[in-house]
Design a protein around this motif. Structure first.
Motif, PDB file in Angstrom:
ATOM      1  N   ARG A  11       0.868  -1.188   0.108  1.00 10.33           N
ATOM      2  CA  ARG A  11      -0.141   0.040  -0.041  1.00 10.33           C
ATOM      3  C   ARG A  11       0.983   1.196   0.220  1.00 10.33           C
ATOM      4  NH1 ARG A  11      -2.819  -3.134  -1.477  1.00 10.33           N
ATOM      5  NH2 ARG A  11      -4.758  -3.720  -0.620  1.00 10.33           N
ATOM      6  N   ARG A  12       0.632   2.245  -0.866  1.00 11.92           N
ATOM      7  CA  ARG A  12       1.448   3.553  -0.879  1.00 11.92           C
ATOM      8  C   ARG A  12       0.790   4.523   0.178  1.00 11.92           C
ATOM      9  NH1 ARG A  12       0.432   8.340  -3.299  1.00 11.92           N
ATOM     10  NH2 ARG A  12      -1.503   7.491  -4.152  1.00 11.92           N
ATOM     11  N   THR A  13       1.760   4.905   0.791  1.00 11.75           N
ATOM     12  CA  THR A  13       1.332   6.024   1.794  1.00 11.75           C
ATOM     13  C   THR A  13       0.684   7.089   1.030  1.00 11.75           C
ATOM     14  OG1 THR A  13       2.054   7.244   3.785  1.00 11.75           O
ATOM     15  CG2 THR A  13       3.560   7.278   1.581  1.00 11.75           C
ATOM     16  N   SER A  92      10.239  -8.206  -5.125  1.00 15.72           N
ATOM     17  CA  SER A  92       9.757  -6.693  -5.598  1.00 15.72           C
ATOM     18  C   SER A  92       8.749  -6.000  -4.514  1.00 15.72           C
ATOM     19  CB  SER A  92       9.140  -6.862  -6.824  1.00 15.72           C
ATOM     20  OG  SER A  92       7.967  -7.507  -6.658  1.00 15.72           O
ATOM     21  N   THR A  93       8.170  -6.664  -3.849  1.00 13.23           N
ATOM     22  CA  THR A  93       7.226  -6.120  -2.965  1.00 13.23           C
ATOM     23  C   THR A  93       8.073  -5.701  -1.607  1.00 13.23           C
ATOM     24  OG1 THR A  93       5.393  -7.386  -3.794  1.00 13.23           O
ATOM     25  CG2 THR A  93       5.028  -6.358  -1.490  1.00 13.23           C
ATOM     26  N   ARG A  94       8.967  -6.538  -1.387  1.00 15.45           N
ATOM     27  CA  ARG A  94       9.640  -6.133  -0.044  1.00 15.45           C
ATOM     28  C   ARG A  94      10.456  -5.125  -0.384  1.00 15.45           C
ATOM     29  NH1 ARG A  94      12.187 -11.152   3.189  1.00 15.45           N
ATOM     30  NH2 ARG A  94      10.323 -12.393   3.696  1.00 15.45           N
ATOM     31  N   LEU A  95      11.072  -4.883  -1.480  1.00 20.70           N
ATOM     32  CA  LEU A  95      11.798  -3.750  -1.862  1.00 20.70           C
ATOM     33  C   LEU A  95      11.208  -2.472  -2.001  1.00 20.70           C
ATOM     34  CD1 LEU A  95      14.283  -4.956  -4.577  1.00 20.70           C
ATOM     35  CD2 LEU A  95      14.843  -4.668  -2.288  1.00 20.70           C
ATOM     36  N   LEU A  96       9.778  -2.569  -2.295  1.00 15.29           N
ATOM     37  CA  LEU A  96       8.831  -1.373  -2.314  1.00 15.29           C
ATOM     38  C   LEU A  96       8.524  -0.966  -0.979  1.00 15.29           C
ATOM     39  CD1 LEU A  96       6.395  -2.357  -4.918  1.00 15.29           C
ATOM     40  CD2 LEU A  96       7.876  -0.617  -5.072  1.00 15.29           C
ATOM     41  N   TRP A  97       8.335  -1.837   0.017  1.00 16.77           N
ATOM     42  CA  TRP A  97       8.174  -1.515   1.598  1.00 16.77           C
ATOM     43  C   TRP A  97       9.576  -0.870   1.909  1.00 16.77           C
ATOM     44  CZ3 TRP A  97       4.146  -0.352   3.659  1.00 16.77           C
ATOM     45  CH2 TRP A  97       2.740  -1.158   3.454  1.00 16.77           C
ATOM     46  N   ILE A  98      10.546  -1.302   1.731  1.00 17.37           N
ATOM     47  CA  ILE A  98      11.954  -1.045   2.262  1.00 17.37           C
ATOM     48  C   ILE A  98      12.213   0.549   1.601  1.00 17.37           C
ATOM     49  CG2 ILE A  98      14.408  -1.208   2.242  1.00 17.37           C
ATOM     50  CD1 ILE A  98      13.857  -4.414   2.408  1.00 17.37           C
ATOM     51  N   ALA A  99      12.234   0.661   0.399  1.00 22.12           N
ATOM     52  CA  ALA A  99      12.375   2.100  -0.223  1.00 22.12           C
ATOM     53  C   ALA A  99      11.187   2.924   0.190  1.00 22.12           C
ATOM     54  CB  ALA A  99      12.183   1.829  -1.807  1.00 22.12           C
ATOM     55  N   LEU A 103      12.326   6.089   2.493  1.00 19.14           N
ATOM     56  CA  LEU A 103      12.045   7.693   2.099  1.00 19.14           C
ATOM     57  C   LEU A 103      11.000   8.323   2.906  1.00 19.14           C
ATOM     58  CD1 LEU A 103      11.788   7.095  -1.647  1.00 19.14           C
ATOM     59  CD2 LEU A 103      13.700   8.120  -0.111  1.00 19.14           C
ATOM     60  N   PHE A 104       9.748   7.661   3.612  1.00 18.69           N
ATOM     61  CA  PHE A 104       8.821   8.286   4.075  1.00 18.69           C
ATOM     62  C   PHE A 104       8.450   7.985   5.615  1.00 18.69           C
ATOM     63  CE2 PHE A 104       7.619   8.196  -0.358  1.00 18.69           C
ATOM     64  CZ  PHE A 104       7.981   9.528  -0.543  1.00 18.69           C
ATOM     65  N   GLY A 105       9.702   6.859   6.144  1.00 20.74           N
ATOM     66  CA  GLY A 105       9.461   6.744   7.612  1.00 20.74           C
ATOM     67  C   GLY A 105       8.429   6.114   8.177  1.00 20.74           C
ATOM     68  N   LEU A 106       7.841   6.487   9.411  1.00 18.98           N
ATOM     69  CA  LEU A 106       6.683   5.904   9.968  1.00 18.98           C
ATOM     70  C   LEU A 106       5.434   5.979   9.110  1.00 18.98           C
ATOM     71  CD1 LEU A 106       7.230   7.105  13.760  1.00 18.98           C
ATOM     72  CD2 LEU A 106       7.236   4.846  12.681  1.00 18.98           C
ATOM     73  N   THR A 107       5.203   6.875   8.283  1.00 19.96           N
ATOM     74  CA  THR A 107       3.880   7.077   7.625  1.00 19.96           C
ATOM     75  C   THR A 107       3.784   5.854   6.811  1.00 19.96           C
ATOM     76  OG1 THR A 107       5.082   8.265   5.838  1.00 19.96           O
ATOM     77  CG2 THR A 107       4.137   9.455   7.445  1.00 19.96           C
ATOM     78  N   SER A 108       4.935   5.335   6.215  1.00 20.97           N
ATOM     79  CA  SER A 108       4.801   3.829   5.652  1.00 20.97           C
ATOM     80  C   SER A 108       4.814   2.831   6.509  1.00 20.97           C
ATOM     81  CB  SER A 108       5.896   4.013   4.566  1.00 20.97           C
ATOM     82  OG  SER A 108       6.073   2.540   3.813  1.00 20.97           O
ATOM     83  N   LEU A 109       5.643   2.845   7.261  1.00 23.05           N
ATOM     84  CA  LEU A 109       5.730   1.826   8.345  1.00 23.05           C
ATOM     85  C   LEU A 109       4.543   1.402   9.158  1.00 23.05           C
ATOM     86  CD1 LEU A 109       7.928  -0.517   9.394  1.00 23.05           C
ATOM     87  CD2 LEU A 109       8.596   0.950  11.238  1.00 23.05           C
ATOM     88  N   CYS A 110       3.765   2.220   9.446  1.00 20.16           N
ATOM     89  CA  CYS A 110       2.571   2.136  10.016  1.00 20.16           C
ATOM     90  C   CYS A 110       1.302   1.284   9.311  1.00 20.16           C
ATOM     91  CB  CYS A 110       1.955   3.505  10.676  1.00 20.16           C
ATOM     92  SG  CYS A 110       2.689   4.210  11.799  1.00 20.16           S
ATOM     93  N   LEU A 111       1.456   1.392   7.920  1.00 25.25           N
ATOM     94  CA  LEU A 111       0.712   0.839   7.004  1.00 25.25           C
ATOM     95  C   LEU A 111       1.020  -0.624   6.992  1.00 25.25           C
ATOM     96  CD1 LEU A 111       0.586   3.161   3.933  1.00 25.25           C
ATOM     97  CD2 LEU A 111      -1.230   2.744   5.696  1.00 25.25           C
TER      98      LEU A 111
END
Length: 124
Positions: A11-13, A92-99, A103-111
């Motif tokens: 999921r994109r932030t 590829s999905t793992r790389l998307l999550w990591i990148a 770049l966007f920190g907790l806003t992504s990690l919370c998802l």
């Protein structure tokens, strides 16, 4: 029981957070490494705040940049761990999550933290 395809969950932030975090990181980097080149007058109140930090708290601003970088690296590593824990096995999905998390920190990690794959017990 068939497992849903959680192996490719991504999921994109939100655009709001992407813009806000990007502007902050760009301004912080610019003021930390090239403070003489920043057009403070064109940035309005944000420029005045940035100028204040450059003039009176530059060591904290400079060292804070490295702290911010280290925190984002740690968050990206946590994203990698959470991908493994939640059964996201697509490289590829793992790389998307990591990148995205780097770049966007907790806003992504919370998802990623909120994601509950099917067939796994939910914590209460």
């Amino acid at each position: 029981m068939a497992r849903s395809d959680g192996g490719s969950y991504f999921r994109r932030t939100s655009l709001f957070w992407m813009v806000l975090v990007s502007v902050y990181i760009i301004l912080h980097t610019w003021t930390a490494f090239w403070p003489r080149d920043v057009p403070y007058g064109l940035l309005g109140p944000l420029g005045a705040l940035a100028k204040y930090f450059v003039d009176y708290h530059y060591p904290a601003l400079y060292n804070g940049w490295f702290l911010m970088f280290a925190i984002h690296v740690c968050e990206a590593l946590f994203a990698l761990k959470f991908c493994s824990d939640k059964g996201i096995d697509s490289t590829s999905t793992r790389l998307l999550w990591i990148a995205q998390t780097f770049l966007f920190g907790l806003t992504s990690l919370c998802l990623l933290i909120k994601y509950k794959p099917d067939g796994r017990p939910k914590r209460q």
